[in-house]
Design a protein around this motif. Structure first.
Motif, PDB file in Angstrom:
ATOM      1  N   SER A  10       0.827  -1.197   0.000  1.00 12.94           N
ATOM      2  CA  SER A  10       0.000   0.000   0.000  1.00 12.94           C
ATOM      3  C   SER A  10       0.867   1.255   0.000  1.00 12.94           C
ATOM      4  O   SER A  10       2.035   1.222   0.397  1.00 12.94           O
ATOM      5  CB  SER A  10      -0.917   0.015   1.223  1.00 12.94           C
ATOM      6  OG  SER A  10      -0.173   0.281   2.391  1.00 12.94           O
ATOM      7  N   TYR A  11       0.272   2.355  -0.414  1.00 12.39           N
ATOM      8  CA  TYR A  11       0.994   3.622  -0.400  1.00 12.39           C
ATOM      9  C   TYR A  11       1.330   4.037   1.030  1.00 12.39           C
ATOM     10  O   TYR A  11       2.368   4.651   1.286  1.00 12.39           O
ATOM     11  CB  TYR A  11       0.162   4.711  -1.090  1.00 12.39           C
ATOM     12  CG  TYR A  11      -0.259   4.354  -2.497  1.00 12.39           C
ATOM     13  CD1 TYR A  11       0.648   3.812  -3.403  1.00 12.39           C
ATOM     14  CD2 TYR A  11      -1.578   4.558  -2.923  1.00 12.39           C
ATOM     15  CE1 TYR A  11       0.256   3.478  -4.696  1.00 12.39           C
ATOM     16  CE2 TYR A  11      -1.961   4.234  -4.218  1.00 12.39           C
ATOM     17  CZ  TYR A  11      -1.056   3.694  -5.091  1.00 12.39           C
ATOM     18  OH  TYR A  11      -1.440   3.366  -6.366  1.00 12.39           O
ATOM     19  N   ASP A  12       0.474   3.672   1.974  1.00  8.95           N
ATOM     20  CA  ASP A  12       0.700   4.055   3.367  1.00  8.95           C
ATOM     21  C   ASP A  12       1.871   3.307   4.005  1.00  8.95           C
ATOM     22  O   ASP A  12       2.363   3.717   5.057  1.00  8.95           O
ATOM     23  CB  ASP A  12      -0.567   3.807   4.192  1.00  8.95           C
ATOM     24  CG  ASP A  12      -1.687   4.785   3.841  1.00  8.95           C
ATOM     25  OD1 ASP A  12      -1.377   5.864   3.311  1.00  8.95           O
ATOM     26  OD2 ASP A  12      -2.859   4.454   4.095  1.00  8.95           O
ATOM     27  N   GLU A  51       4.772   2.931   2.464  1.00 10.43           N
ATOM     28  CA  GLU A  51       6.000   3.373   1.796  1.00 10.43           C
ATOM     29  C   GLU A  51       7.104   3.830   2.749  1.00 10.43           C
ATOM     30  O   GLU A  51       8.291   3.677   2.431  1.00 10.43           O
ATOM     31  CB  GLU A  51       5.680   4.495   0.805  1.00 10.43           C
ATOM     32  CG  GLU A  51       4.925   4.011  -0.418  1.00 10.43           C
ATOM     33  CD  GLU A  51       4.546   5.153  -1.347  1.00 10.43           C
ATOM     34  OE1 GLU A  51       4.881   6.319  -1.016  1.00 10.43           O
ATOM     35  OE2 GLU A  51       3.931   4.890  -2.397  1.00 10.43           O
ATOM     36  N   GLU A  88       7.180   9.049  -7.224  1.00  7.92           N
ATOM     37  CA  GLU A  88       6.556   7.740  -7.264  1.00  7.92           C
ATOM     38  C   GLU A  88       6.167   7.436  -8.706  1.00  7.92           C
ATOM     39  O   GLU A  88       5.664   8.309  -9.418  1.00  7.92           O
ATOM     40  CB  GLU A  88       5.319   7.701  -6.368  1.00  7.92           C
ATOM     41  CG  GLU A  88       5.630   7.994  -4.911  1.00  7.92           C
ATOM     42  CD  GLU A  88       4.398   7.914  -4.010  1.00  7.92           C
ATOM     43  OE1 GLU A  88       3.305   7.608  -4.534  1.00  7.92           O
ATOM     44  OE2 GLU A  88       4.545   8.148  -2.794  1.00  7.92           O
ATOM     45  N   TYR A 100       3.841   4.733 -10.780  1.00  7.38           N
ATOM     46  CA  TYR A 100       2.757   3.801 -10.470  1.00  7.38           C
ATOM     47  C   TYR A 100       2.626   2.739 -11.557  1.00  7.38           C
ATOM     48  O   TYR A 100       2.214   3.029 -12.683  1.00  7.38           O
ATOM     49  CB  TYR A 100       1.446   4.569 -10.311  1.00  7.38           C
ATOM     50  CG  TYR A 100       1.566   5.686  -9.309  1.00  7.38           C
ATOM     51  CD1 TYR A 100       1.577   5.432  -7.943  1.00  7.38           C
ATOM     52  CD2 TYR A 100       1.741   7.016  -9.729  1.00  7.38           C
ATOM     53  CE1 TYR A 100       1.721   6.458  -7.018  1.00  7.38           C
ATOM     54  CE2 TYR A 100       1.880   8.043  -8.817  1.00  7.38           C
ATOM     55  CZ  TYR A 100       1.874   7.753  -7.464  1.00  7.38           C
ATOM     56  OH  TYR A 100       2.037   8.766  -6.553  1.00  7.38           O
ATOM     57  N   GLU A 119      -4.217  -3.761  -2.475  1.00  7.70           N
ATOM     58  CA  GLU A 119      -3.192  -2.922  -1.859  1.00  7.70           C
ATOM     59  C   GLU A 119      -1.881  -3.666  -1.656  1.00  7.70           C
ATOM     60  O   GLU A 119      -0.807  -3.142  -1.938  1.00  7.70           O
ATOM     61  CB  GLU A 119      -3.683  -2.378  -0.520  1.00  7.70           C
ATOM     62  CG  GLU A 119      -4.567  -1.161  -0.613  1.00  7.70           C
ATOM     63  CD  GLU A 119      -4.777  -0.513   0.737  1.00  7.70           C
ATOM     64  OE1 GLU A 119      -4.360  -1.111   1.758  1.00  7.70           O
ATOM     65  OE2 GLU A 119      -5.320   0.606   0.777  1.00  7.70           O
ATOM     66  N   ARG A 124       0.314  -3.977  -4.923  1.00 10.67           N
ATOM     67  CA  ARG A 124       0.609  -2.835  -5.782  1.00 10.67           C
ATOM     68  C   ARG A 124       2.117  -2.615  -5.925  1.00 10.67           C
ATOM     69  O   ARG A 124       2.864  -2.709  -4.955  1.00 10.67           O
ATOM     70  CB  ARG A 124      -0.045  -1.570  -5.223  1.00 10.67           C
ATOM     71  CG  ARG A 124      -1.553  -1.585  -5.331  1.00 10.67           C
ATOM     72  CD  ARG A 124      -2.159  -0.363  -4.676  1.00 10.67           C
ATOM     73  NE  ARG A 124      -3.615  -0.469  -4.621  1.00 10.67           N
ATOM     74  CZ  ARG A 124      -4.395   0.300  -3.883  1.00 10.67           C
ATOM     75  NH1 ARG A 124      -3.855   1.263  -3.141  1.00 10.67           N
ATOM     76  NH2 ARG A 124      -5.698   0.128  -3.886  1.00 10.67           N
ATOM     77  N   THR A 170       5.025   0.081  -6.931  1.00 11.71           N
ATOM     78  CA  THR A 170       5.319   1.505  -7.077  1.00 11.71           C
ATOM     79  C   THR A 170       6.822   1.704  -7.002  1.00 11.71           C
ATOM     80  O   THR A 170       7.460   1.258  -6.044  1.00 11.71           O
ATOM     81  CB  THR A 170       4.659   2.332  -5.953  1.00 11.71           C
ATOM     82  OG1 THR A 170       3.267   2.006  -5.867  1.00 11.71           O
ATOM     83  CG2 THR A 170       4.820   3.815  -6.212  1.00 11.71           C
TER      84      THR A 170
END
Length: 206
Positions: free
Chosen positions: A151-153, A155, A180, A182, A191, A194, A196
């Motif tokens: 997830s992006y959270d 990172e 970033e 994507y 999530e 993903r 990135t």
């Protein structure tokens, strides 16, 4: 044969899941700036404007418009520079995010061609969004990057690894800004799966 960035530019777009040093050349990008929570509609509108412009250029031969140097290619992935206007050390306030999102363009996309396609966007985009679109030359330069899965959270854990790698290799992070890239569509990919690419600029220690 169609140019595939996934096959031809793996170092830039498909790094391994561990930090590495890279020197990124200058490229042309369609860009649009914004501020605020990326979960809000305004962010999606700006991304939509970028993709509309990018695919308009990609499909020009369908309109019998073949720019000098045109070749068939896969549209590049969405990228974004991120920073924040937040001035305190409290919980992260996504409403204070400041961003520049972008899609890289082949070298045949000149300022003249960019101006030429703008009227073609009028039936699909608002005049305000069209006015915000730009074609810019940008270079990330000397950087540290890695593939982040999740997830992006989550990172921050990857950025911690990247900063440790930089310190161990005589590199200093130039700023808190980062890029970033994507590689996964968040509407279709869970999530935890993903992909990135995370990247930040560095200076070599003297």
């Amino acid at each position: 044969m169609k140019y595939e960035w996934r096959k031809e530019e793996k170092e830039l777009y498909l790094p391994k899941k561990k930090p590495m040093y890279i020197e990124v050349p200058e490229f042309s990008y369609l860009t649009i700036n914004g501020k605020g929570d990326p979960n809000q509609p305004e962010f999606e509108e700006r991304i939509g404007a970028l993709y509309t412009a990018a695919y308009t250029i990609r499909m020009l031969p369908k309109k019998d418009i073949i720019p000098d140097g045109y070749f068939e290619y896969t549209v590049y992935p969405l990228e974004g520079y991120w920073t924040t206007d937040q001035r305190d050390d409290g919980p992260l306030d996504k409403s204070q995010f400041v961003y520049k999102v972008m899609i890289r363009q082949p070298e045949f996309v000149t300022p003249k061609l960019f101006r030429q396609i703008l009227p073609m966007l009028e039936k699909k985009l608002s005049a305000e969004l069209i006015a915000e679109l730009k074609l810019e030359r940008i270079t990330d330069g000397p950087s540290v990057q890695m593939m982040h899965i999740g997830s992006y959270d989550s990172e921050p854990a990857s950025f911690e690894l990247m900063e440790k790698y930089a310190a161990e290799n005589g590199l200093t992070r130039s700023s808190k800004n980062h890029k970033e890239i994507y590689l996964s569509d968040p509407r279709r990919v869970a999530e935890e799966n993903r992909k990135t690419v995370l990247r930040f600029a560095v200076d070599q220690k003297v």
